[in-house]
Design an enzyme around this catalytic site. Structure first.
Site, mmCIF file in Angstrom:
data_model
loop_
_atom_site.group_PDB
_atom_site.id
_atom_site.type_symbol
_atom_site.label_atom_id
_atom_site.label_comp_id
_atom_site.label_asym_id
_atom_site.label_seq_id
_atom_site.Cartn_x
_atom_site.Cartn_y
_atom_site.Cartn_z
ATOM 1 C CD GLU A 7 14.608 13.489 -0.712
ATOM 2 O OE1 GLU A 7 14.102 14.918 -1.191
ATOM 3 O OE2 GLU A 7 15.401 13.505 -0.443
ATOM 4 C CG ASP A 80 15.849 15.477 -4.047
ATOM 5 O OD1 ASP A 80 16.972 14.894 -3.868
ATOM 6 O OD2 ASP A 80 14.954 14.657 -4.422
ATOM 7 C CG ASP A 82 13.445 19.720 -5.108
ATOM 8 O OD1 ASP A 82 13.542 19.443 -4.281
ATOM 9 O OD2 ASP A 82 13.251 18.969 -6.035
ATOM 10 C CD GLU A 84 7.071 17.948 -3.522
ATOM 11 O OE1 GLU A 84 6.502 17.738 -2.701
ATOM 12 O OE2 GLU A 84 7.202 19.674 -4.176
ATOM 13 C CE1 TYR A 301 16.975 16.497 -7.096
ATOM 14 C CE2 TYR A 301 17.164 18.553 -8.141
ATOM 15 C CZ TYR A 301 16.322 17.523 -6.999
ATOM 16 O OH TYR A 301 15.192 17.308 -6.787
ATOM 17 N NE ARG A 303 11.802 15.349 -9.056
ATOM 18 C CZ ARG A 303 12.218 13.836 -8.753
ATOM 19 N NH1 ARG A 303 13.372 13.972 -8.559
ATOM 20 N NH2 ARG A 303 11.426 13.044 -9.428
ATOM 21 C CG HIS A 347 19.891 22.102 -8.618
ATOM 22 N ND1 HIS A 347 20.329 22.496 -7.591
ATOM 23 C CD2 HIS A 347 18.505 21.931 -8.982
ATOM 24 C CE1 HIS A 347 19.271 22.140 -6.962
ATOM 25 N NE2 HIS A 347 18.259 22.168 -8.097
#
Length: 742
Positions: A7, A80, A82, A84, A301, A303, A347
């Site tokens: 990203e 990432d 997740d 998203e 990570y 989140r 995670h």
């Protein structure tokens, strides 16, 4: 050549260090496709099909990525780990015309050499359950926001917004405010005896005990008359130790950070707002330039809702504790923590990647916020793997005739994890614990030095702070930890909430909006309903639940409520709008009034307080999304003799100010906003708004695009004939094109 797409440029820079010359790492700059910025972008009649568009500022980037992917032997999508990130990879796969069945998705929990290389060895296909869960959330939030906000604008006033999670969070604050306003304080009295032993050995150790019993039963005083009678009864009475209990207690370490607990502790321990915390955490995860050490990622990570730790990380922590603190700080078995129910647990908990990189080694090598947050994460993780703290405890009952006084003491025997991550002792106002107690024995006589009575009143529940609101939202299952900072920023931006010190206070506007939503859209502000929606989104990911059905089941009754609200004759009349300017005479928040000469500020306690202020003297302060680079607080808009400017909300402790600059473009280095600035000589130039973290400057306006020929950044040049050219900033490169008019 093998292409890896992530990203952000910072993440690309970090990963590129760990891969050989056969790899090229590029960044998508976040979502490559999204719902349109204007308009609903959802085909409701076609099973809620989202209408994804590619923004105009991404077209040059897509062209570059297509060229690179066409030349690459393999393309890895490393966004990432997740929902998203999965959706971003899915959009990249579509836009770049990659095989939808290909195993080209890689993910890692930390950006380290081993993690990245292992991920490349274990690619997988795009997980459509993750993608669908993200699509469902995006569509659901767009439907609520775009359909409900116009109702508020029509029925209350313009420029209002509502949101599926935002409105539920606001209701938590409003309900607490109503509870505070309805609270009726009750009187009570504390009676404290100041005592000491009579023996020579401990006669200098003085302590205090609190009245708790009468005739062996709990006893509470509620008025002065009864209290005076008790003091009269106690006059001249002998105080004797009636009972002594000794024991030991343990204080276990807290688990390592989740996203939520990290934000809570950053607010409490560092006074760092949640948005600042997440910005700093993102840099620590993606990679940051460390003076003398290069560009590196420092934490896993950020989140996550899990407190799980890998066996390797646990073993490394135990060895570090053994070498640096001693064997007594290493528990017999590794500490294992249970995560809460209804979490994704995708995670690990947040932890440092390499324990050898200690906070002390980075003290002068990182920006202030990043250093402070890294230290917090590092120490919390290391402490979570250490032993419990042990204490000797003593509690004594001291009698004076029919009355019983209690005192408690606690002495640290072994500090354990608290040596690494100390926790301040929280005392209540009625806490009668001594710093030190003498050796007490049953039947022992004590000398009374004094006895005092103090009038008290019960207090209403405390207002929420950012920390306690985040904790409440997590406990209620509202939203996801990664969205909490955005929710808070929106509440500030819409002036639904203002800050009074650390406390979050809903404005009159916030109260009115919540009351209206409760009347017509009770499920939108209902915490249980919002939490159930989160569970359904989880089931899309975990069980493959049809996301179209989830949206359909929500939308049908929602549409009926929309029609009912829009067709009603009710229009809310707003009361006085509360400012965040305090009356210097009585301390109340002043309200806006309109007189013959326009708007002004007046004290709401009129006629007791008749203070007024001209708005020309001081404009209302508006909390912005801009973060103070000195202390991490929010900047607020103020008006001075030269117009509007930004000042830190923590003034006078922090006196940072900043001019309000016009946003003109995108930074080619970090992707942030580029703003117009003026030099000391008055010359206009353009610099990144993220200064000093990003020091990009230019005499021309950058477009945010890269030159397709040499890779340098492109700028805008306006000619005398008012035509605009897009040119390469590299003078040796002749690339240019005429900007097309919309």
């Amino acid at each position: 050549m093998r292409l890896v797409i992530v990203e952000s440029p910072a993440k690309a820079k970090t990963i590129a260090k760990y891969l050989g010359g056969d790899y090229k790492v590029d960044a998508s700059g976040g979502h490559i496709s999204d719902l349109p910025a204007k308009g609903l972008g959802i085909d409701i009649d076609n099973n809620f099909q989202p209408e994804y568009v590619v923004s105009s500022d991404k077209k040059a980037l897509i062209k570059r990525l297509k060229d690179e992917s066409s030349k690459a032997e393999e393309v890895w999508l490393a966004t990432d780990p997740d929902r998203e990130g999965e959706a971003i990879s899915w959009h990249l796969q579509q836009v770049l015309n990659l095989d939808p069945a290909a195993k080209n998705r890689i993910q890692f929990n930390e950006i380290s050499k081993n993690a990245v290389q292992n991920a490349i060895k274990n690619p997988r296909a795009i997980n459509m359950n993750l993608v669908d869960a993200q699509q469902a959330r995006r569509v659901l939030d767009r439907l609520v926001g775009y359909k409900l906000s116009p109702v508020l604008c029509k029925k209350i006033k313009g420029k209002l917004s509502a949101g599926r999670v935002q409105s539920a969070a606001l209701k938590i604050l409003v309900d607490r405010e109503k509870e505070i306003k309805a609270f009726k304080p009750e009187e009570y009295w504390n009676v404290t005896a100041f005592l000491q032993k009579t023996e020579d050995k401990d006669k200098n150790i003085k302590f205090k005990a609190l009245l708790a019993e009468k005739n062996g039963k709990k006893f509470k005083l509620t008025n002065k008359e009864d209290t005076d009678a008790v003091l009269q009864d106690l006059s001249g009475k002998q105080f004797t130790v009636a009972n002594v209990k000794k024991g030991t207690s343990l204080s276990n370490p807290l688990p390592p950070f989740t996203t939520s607990t990290m934000q809570q502790d950053a607010v409490n321990k560092l006074a760092m707002p949640s948005k600042t915390t997440m910005m700093a955490a993102q840099k620590l995860y993606e990679g940051i330039d460390v003076k003398g050490m290069g560009h590196m990622a420092l934490v896993t990570y950020i989140r996550t809702d899990s407190v799980r730790v890998s066996d390797e990380a646990s073993a490394a922590a135990r060895e570090f504790l053994r070498q640096n603190y001693g064997e007594e700080y290493v528990p017999p078995k590794p500490n294992v923590y249970k995560s809460k129910k209804n979490i994704q647990d995708a995670h690990e908990a947040i932890r440092p990647i390499n324990l050898a990189i200690t906070p002390d080694s980075l003290k002068d090598k990182l920006p202030k916020n990043e250093y402070r947050l890294y230290k917090l994460i590092y120490e919390r993780f290391l402490a979570s793997q250490s032993t419990a703290a042990r204490f000797d405890t003593v509690s004594a009952l001291i009698r004076a005739d029919a009355y019983g006084f209690k005192v408690n003491g606690k002495t640290t025997v072994f500090d354990g994890y608290q040596r690494i991550y100390g926790t301040a002792k929280e005392k209540t106002e009625d806490d009668a614990e001594s710093a030190k107690l003498p050796e007490l024995k049953e039947g022992q006589a004590l000398k009374q030095n004094d006895i005092k009575a103090e009038q008290k009143f019960t207090k209403p529940p405390a207002r929420y702070t950012e920390s306690t609101l985040i904790k409440s939202m997590e406990e209620d299952g509202i939203g996801r930890p990664s969205t909490y900072s955005t929710i808070l920023a929106t509440l500030y931006k819409r002036t639904y909430v203002v800050k009074d010190g650390k406390a979050l206070v809903p404005t009159d506007l916030g109260m009115v909006v919540t009351d209206y939503l409760e009347k017509y859209f009770e499920n939108i502000v209902d915490t249980e309903f919002t939490a159930n929606m989160e569970e359904q989104l989880d089931e899309i990911e975990e069980k493959g639940l049809d996301w179209h059905k989830v949206i359909g089941d929500f939308y049908a009754p929602f549409q009926k409520k929309l029609l009912s609200a829009m067709n009603s004759d009710e229009k809310v009349e707003l009361g006085d709008e509360v400012s965040d300017v305090r009356c210097e005479k009585c301390g109340a928040l002043m309200v806006y009034k309109t007189g013959r000469f326009g708007k002004y500020l007046a004290c709401p306690n009129y006629p007791e307080c008749k203070n007024t202020k001209s708005l020309k003297e001081k404009a209302p302060e508006v909390v912005t999304d801009i973060i103070c680079e000195k202390c991490g607080g929010h900047m607020v808009e103020k008006t001075g003799r030269y117009g509007k400017y930004l000042s830190c909300e923590n003034y006078p402790q922090c006196d940072n100010t900043r001019s309000i600059n016009k946003i003109v473009g995108k930074c080619p280095e970090c992707g942030g906003d580029v703003v117009e600035r003026k030099s000391k000589k008055g010359n206009v130039f353009y610099g990144c708004a993220n200064y000093p973290q990003c020091k990009f400057v230019s005499w021309d306006i950058p477009t945010g695009e890269k030159c397709p020929e040499c890779g340098q950044y492109l700028v805008k040049k306006t000619l005398k004939n008012k035509k605009t050219l897009i040119k390469c900033s590299n003078k040796e490169c002749g690339y240019q094109r005429e900007e097309k008019e919309d």
